[in-house]
Design a protein around this motif. Sequence first.
Motif, short mmCIF file in Angstrom:
data_model
loop_
_atom_site.label_atom_id
_atom_site.label_comp_id
_atom_site.label_asym_id
_atom_site.label_seq_id
_atom_site.Cartn_x
_atom_site.Cartn_y
_atom_site.Cartn_z
N SER A 191 -3.20 7.27 -2.73
CA SER A 191 -2.94 5.76 -2.99
C SER A 191 -3.00 5.10 -4.11
O SER A 191 -3.75 5.23 -4.68
CB SER A 191 -3.53 5.70 -1.17
N SER A 237 0.74 -1.13 0.41
CA SER A 237 -0.06 -0.51 0.39
C SER A 237 0.77 1.12 0.69
O SER A 237 1.78 1.07 0.71
CB SER A 237 -1.46 -0.19 1.21
N TYR A 256 0.87 5.60 0.60
CA TYR A 256 0.25 6.34 0.63
C TYR A 256 0.92 7.38 0.23
O TYR A 256 2.12 8.29 1.05
CB TYR A 256 -0.43 6.65 1.92
#
Length: 135
Positions: free
Chosen positions: A95, A37, A39
């Motif tokens: 993101s 992930s 971001y």
Amino acid sequence: MRKLLTVETSAREELVDITEKVRVIVKSSGIRSGIVSLYVQGSTAALMIQENWDASVRTDVVNLLQKLIPRGVWLHDRQDGNGDAHLKAGIIGPSETIPVINGRPGLSRWQNIFLCEFDGPRGQRSIVCTIIGDW
């Protein structure tokens, strides 16, 4: 695993390829299967997965967003002159989530990960990389 990736930008609006930096972080995590992930911290930058073969795609993205969201016409411009940057970043988003497959980001041959700078240049943009999965 969580790691902070920093990127320097050199123009007010540009797409900066961060794919190799993300690959290194994923490899160093030891995770073989899972997700990464990403971001970006900041309200005038975004992340995008886009074609990597032809640099004109990056230019086209910037040009399209400049036409759709011009500078100098937004209420927020009265504050600090970057109303367009906030709107562009909000539309693209902060993101991306990418599968980790065999210890590598699961991108196709023609995909790369780009930091979208809309209010640069900046000496440092911070991207939080969180990797979750199995060894």
